[in-house]
Write an enzyme that holds these catalytic residues in place. Sequence first.
Site, mmCIF file in Angstrom:
data_model
loop_
_atom_site.group_PDB
_atom_site.id
_atom_site.type_symbol
_atom_site.label_atom_id
_atom_site.label_comp_id
_atom_site.label_asym_id
_atom_site.label_seq_id
_atom_site.Cartn_x
_atom_site.Cartn_y
_atom_site.Cartn_z
ATOM 1 N N PHE A 1 42.218 102.159 13.638
ATOM 2 C CA PHE A 1 41.228 101.715 14.615
ATOM 3 C C PHE A 1 40.859 102.887 15.538
ATOM 4 O O PHE A 1 41.749 103.623 15.996
ATOM 5 C CB PHE A 1 41.795 100.546 15.430
ATOM 6 N N ASP B 1 50.909 99.770 15.761
ATOM 7 C CA ASP B 1 49.915 98.937 16.454
ATOM 8 C C ASP B 1 49.883 97.593 15.723
ATOM 9 O O ASP B 1 49.543 97.527 14.531
ATOM 10 C CB ASP B 1 48.549 99.644 16.414
ATOM 11 N N LYS C 1 43.705 88.391 20.105
ATOM 12 C CA LYS C 1 43.365 88.070 18.713
ATOM 13 C C LYS C 1 44.160 86.832 18.283
ATOM 14 O O LYS C 1 43.902 85.731 18.755
ATOM 15 C CB LYS C 1 43.630 89.278 17.825
ATOM 16 N N ARG D 1 33.682 90.680 7.671
ATOM 17 C CA ARG D 1 35.120 90.405 7.900
ATOM 18 C C ARG D 1 35.313 88.914 8.192
ATOM 19 O O ARG D 1 34.578 88.324 8.989
ATOM 20 C CB ARG D 1 35.653 91.181 9.105
#
Length: 426
Positions: free
Chosen positions: A132, A203, A229, A385
């Site tokens: 990311f 992460d 998330k 996604r």
Amino acid sequence: MTRDDCLESDRRDPLAAQREKFVVPDGVLYLDGNSLGALPRATAAAVARVVEEEWGTQLIRAWNDAGWMDLPRRVGAKIARVIGALPQEVICADSTSVNLFKVLATALRLQAERPQVSMRDRRVILSEKSNFPTDLYIAQGLADWLGSRYEVRLVEFNEIAAAIDDSVAVVMLTHVNYRTGAKHSMTPITYRAQQAGALVIWDLAHSAGAVPVDLNAARADFAVGCGYKYLNGGPGAPAFVYVADRHLRALAEQRFVHPLSGWMGHRAPFEFSAQFEPARGIDRFGVGTPSILALAALECGVDTVLAAGMEAIRAKSVQLTELFLRLVEDRCADTGMKIVTPRDASYRGSQVSLAHEHAWPVMQALIARGVIGDFREGSGGGLLRFGFAPLYNRFVDVWDAVEAMRDVFATRAWDTPAFLARKRVT
Ligand SMILES: Cc1ncc(COP(=O)(O)O)c(C=O)c1O
């Protein structure tokens, strides 16, 4: 496989009742819990209680009387149960980016303190090209700040193990890739890195609450992750940071382990000493005043995960992603979409990504029909996604989303100027 089969799977689903704990708007098939988790029903009342009863009536006294000072550790200890850590190894603070900065600086410092390590030789921060961007930016920023001492070396997903050698100070990886959904094997990579004398930062943005993680079993050194998330903590929820107990003990005598030595990382912030004296444990990874309203919301989100348990969540996640992949293969074969997520469930997280030359307008057409996923840039048109959140996604949602996609292609509904304009957030 039919729609009725999916309804039957929902009837037999041991997690079916968890959906009631969330607000899922009518007419929406929400497949974007990998970006922003859905709102738990308990959150609004919990935040209102903190606002009205604690802030509104207790005012400043609430820091003591309502336990506000303990909240970063209390929620951290709950997240510890989700990621296989000890309660004293996790604290909620800041954003994932800021926490990455703190743990990367700490890891470099630990390496520099090791007597056998030559700073000139062990100068590589190793990561993955498709990590990311914020992870890469933080590493680049810190390396740049430290002069020419460190080099950020980026390799492909599958080249990590081979790239670990005794020049590597820190391996910094995202467990589940945000683009492809591919999952690294945490234990062997951590072992390989530590055998070579490196430290490892994981992460867990796309893992916490989505795939079982056992940081202690993997002997992980450091980890960070997002609250908004799969932990359902709300937009911009506080992030978390994990530091292995052995490192916290090793660091106990050192004054500056990372440069963000704010007062919440002080041994006793309310002594108001002019001299920074670090807290001994994970508290030193706090920096400034914690966001109490945001932590109250995050706690509700983490509770939804704890109530269901990671084993049940993973079992359903694998079934949902498997169903989606099978249906895409069977029913969307002529659409030109290419599956980029590993077909073997043991190598993927809870997300499936599809490449298509018109990925952006196709996703806009899906969203217009209430099927909410998202889009990421990439060569050849980019990626669609789809994140699968087992707490509130149903098997029939998967069926209906694939049927909507079939229809978007069959009718070329995506091929209209209204769906071409890029938005600020994709
Ligand atoms: C792997 C990963 N790390 C970090 C972040 C974001 O970090 P921050 O909380 O600092 O915005 C994301 C956001 O999607 C992510 O996917």
